[in-house]
Design a protein around this motif. Structure first.
Motif, short mmCIF file in Angstrom:
data_model
loop_
_atom_site.label_atom_id
_atom_site.label_comp_id
_atom_site.label_asym_id
_atom_site.label_seq_id
_atom_site.Cartn_x
_atom_site.Cartn_y
_atom_site.Cartn_z
N GLU A 116 0.83 -1.20 0.00
CA GLU A 116 0.00 0.00 0.00
C GLU A 116 0.87 1.25 0.00
OE1 GLU A 116 -3.35 2.32 -0.13
OE2 GLU A 116 -3.18 0.14 -0.34
N ALA A 117 1.96 1.23 0.78
CA ALA A 117 2.88 2.36 0.80
C ALA A 117 3.55 2.55 -0.56
CB ALA A 117 3.94 2.15 1.89
N GLU A 118 3.87 1.45 -1.24
CA GLU A 118 4.46 1.56 -2.57
C GLU A 118 3.48 2.15 -3.57
OE1 GLU A 118 7.63 0.70 -4.02
OE2 GLU A 118 8.00 1.16 -1.91
N ARG A 119 2.22 1.72 -3.49
CA ARG A 119 1.21 2.29 -4.39
C ARG A 119 1.04 3.78 -4.14
NH1 ARG A 119 -1.47 -2.77 -3.56
NH2 ARG A 119 -2.61 -1.88 -1.81
N GLU A 120 1.04 4.16 -2.85
CA GLU A 120 0.90 5.58 -2.53
C GLU A 120 2.10 6.37 -3.03
OE1 GLU A 120 -0.55 9.12 -1.30
OE2 GLU A 120 -1.60 7.20 -1.45
N ARG A 121 3.29 5.78 -2.93
CA ARG A 121 4.48 6.45 -3.41
C ARG A 121 4.42 6.65 -4.92
NH1 ARG A 121 9.03 5.15 -5.81
NH2 ARG A 121 8.46 2.94 -5.87
N ARG A 122 3.96 5.59 -5.65
CA ARG A 122 3.84 5.73 -7.10
C ARG A 122 2.78 6.76 -7.47
NH1 ARG A 122 4.71 0.00 -6.83
NH2 ARG A 122 2.45 -0.34 -6.80
N ALA A 123 1.66 6.76 -6.72
CA ALA A 123 0.61 7.75 -7.00
C ALA A 123 1.11 9.17 -6.75
CB ALA A 123 -0.63 7.47 -6.14
N ALA A 124 1.90 9.35 -5.68
CA ALA A 124 2.46 10.66 -5.40
C ALA A 124 3.42 11.09 -6.51
CB ALA A 124 3.18 10.65 -4.06
N SER A 125 4.18 10.14 -7.06
CA SER A 125 5.08 10.47 -8.16
C SER A 125 4.30 10.89 -9.39
CB SER A 125 5.97 9.26 -8.49
OG SER A 125 6.77 8.89 -7.37
N VAL A 126 3.18 10.21 -9.66
CA VAL A 126 2.35 10.59 -10.81
C VAL A 126 1.76 11.98 -10.61
CG1 VAL A 126 0.23 10.03 -12.07
CG2 VAL A 126 1.82 8.21 -11.44
N ARG A 127 1.31 12.27 -9.38
CA ARG A 127 0.75 13.60 -9.10
C ARG A 127 1.80 14.68 -9.29
NH1 ARG A 127 -1.96 10.75 -4.85
NH2 ARG A 127 -0.33 11.38 -3.38
N ARG A 128 3.02 14.41 -8.82
CA ARG A 128 4.09 15.39 -9.01
C ARG A 128 4.40 15.60 -10.50
NH1 ARG A 128 6.22 12.93 -4.23
NH2 ARG A 128 7.41 11.45 -5.50
N LEU A 129 4.37 14.50 -11.28
CA LEU A 129 4.63 14.61 -12.72
C LEU A 129 3.53 15.42 -13.40
CD1 LEU A 129 6.26 13.85 -15.21
CD2 LEU A 129 4.95 11.71 -15.34
N VAL A 130 2.27 15.16 -13.02
CA VAL A 130 1.16 15.92 -13.62
C VAL A 130 1.27 17.40 -13.25
CG1 VAL A 130 -1.35 16.24 -13.57
CG2 VAL A 130 -0.38 13.94 -13.72
N LEU A 131 1.62 17.68 -11.99
CA LEU A 131 1.79 19.06 -11.56
C LEU A 131 2.92 19.74 -12.33
CD1 LEU A 131 1.05 21.39 -9.66
CD2 LEU A 131 2.63 20.41 -7.98
N LEU A 132 4.01 19.02 -12.54
CA LEU A 132 5.13 19.58 -13.29
C LEU A 132 4.73 19.89 -14.73
CD1 LEU A 132 8.13 20.33 -13.50
CD2 LEU A 132 8.61 17.93 -14.02
N LEU A 133 3.99 18.96 -15.35
CA LEU A 133 3.54 19.20 -16.73
C LEU A 133 2.59 20.39 -16.79
CD1 LEU A 133 2.96 15.53 -17.97
CD2 LEU A 133 4.87 17.05 -18.50
N ALA A 134 1.72 20.52 -15.77
CA ALA A 134 0.80 21.66 -15.74
C ALA A 134 1.56 22.97 -15.61
CB ALA A 134 -0.19 21.50 -14.59
N VAL A 135 2.59 22.98 -14.78
CA VAL A 135 3.40 24.19 -14.61
C VAL A 135 4.11 24.54 -15.92
CG1 VAL A 135 5.41 25.16 -13.43
CG2 VAL A 135 3.69 23.92 -12.13
N ILE A 136 4.66 23.51 -16.60
CA ILE A 136 5.35 23.76 -17.87
C ILE A 136 4.37 24.30 -18.90
CG2 ILE A 136 6.54 22.63 -19.79
CD1 ILE A 136 7.80 20.73 -17.76
N LEU A 137 3.16 23.72 -18.96
CA LEU A 137 2.16 24.19 -19.91
C LEU A 137 1.74 25.62 -19.61
CD1 LEU A 137 0.23 23.63 -22.25
CD2 LEU A 137 -1.39 22.69 -20.60
#
Length: 267
Positions: free
Chosen positions: A68-89
């Motif tokens: 469960e902690a690994e899934r949460e870590r991967r989800a947090a990484s995806v959220r950070r990636l989406v946030l980064l792409l939104a900032v770049i856009l």
């Protein structure tokens, strides 16, 4: 005395016992004990054995908490990636908007304004104005195409004359001279309402009458790659003081009313 003196030294072990050290056993086989390996837990998914940070076997609850902690870590990484792409856009959009807003707007000024056959009474007005509008495109990479041009001549708020010059284009870093004539409208088509404003007659008596020139048009800003924007612009050239050299002819007073104001309405 050195070893050559003939004295016999006792065995090292016996010497240590005599000096207070515990005797060391020469049989090391009884002192080398190895801890048995911890029991291993096999992951139900991977088939491998999993231990916690202390080398202890993980239970099923521990394993599922770990997953469960690994899934949460991967989800947090995806959220950070989406946030980064939104900032770049967002930054890209801001840069594009900045480039669009920093396009050098053309500069408009009245190069010449003359009137001939001018006559004014309390109930009638006649005259023909010859106007030359100078347009300077200061931008190094933008060509401006002007369409649907409508020019109007005013005295205060009263519309006196109107004309529609043809479309024209101003290349980058070039100047264009827009020339057109305006004739007085019929009273029914203008803002005179069958009477000439008293202020115009009073100014005419002084030899100088102040008019206003307005030009509305569509401006298409385009680069070599295509159209950048389409805007509706209005040009207002106020304080156009016409000095009458004779009763029916006049020209623009030097240094007065040459620079025009511009407003832009984005589509």
């Amino acid at each position: 005395m050195g070893p050559s003196s003939g004295h016999h030294y006792p065995d090292d072990v016996n010497l240590k016992v005599m000096m207070g050290y515990p005797a060391a056993s020469r049989d090391y086989s009884h002192h080398h004990h190895h801890a048995p390996p911890p029991p291993q837990f096999q992951s139900p998914h991977s088939g491998t054995y999993v231990y916690n940070a202390y080398g202890q076997p993980m239970t099923n609850d521990d394993y599922y908490k770990f997953e469960e902690a690994e899934r949460e870590r991967r989800a947090a990484s995806v959220r950070r990636l989406v946030l980064l792409l939104a900032v770049i856009l967002f930054c890209g959009m801001m840069v594009a908007a900045w480039l669009l807003c920093t396009v050098y707007a053309p500069e408009f000024s009245v190069a010449s304004l003359k009137v001939s056959n001018f006559s004014a009474t309390n109930t009638s007005l006649t005259g023909t104005w010859e106007a030359e509008l100078s347009i300077h495109n200061w931008d190094k990479g933008i060509t401006v195409q002007f369409n649907s041009v409508v020019s109007s001549l005013f005295y205060q708020e009263a519309l006196l004359a109107m004309e529609s010059p043809p479309s024209f284009q101003v290349p980058q870093m070039e100047r264009y001279a827009l020339k057109f004539n305006l004739s007085v409208l019929n009273n029914g088509d203008s803002g005179l309402n069958a009477t000439v404003p008293p202020g115009l007659l009073q100014e005419l008596d002084t030899g100088t009458v102040v008019f206003g020139l307005r030009v509305a048009m569509e401006a298409v800003f385009q680069t070599s790659g295509g159209v950048l924007s389409r805007d509706h612009i209005q040009i207002f050239c106020g304080n156009m003081a016409i000095v009458f050299s004779s009763h029916d002819q006049g020209s623009l007073a030097p240094g007065l009313g040459n620079t025009c104001l511009m407003s832009i309405h984005r589509e």
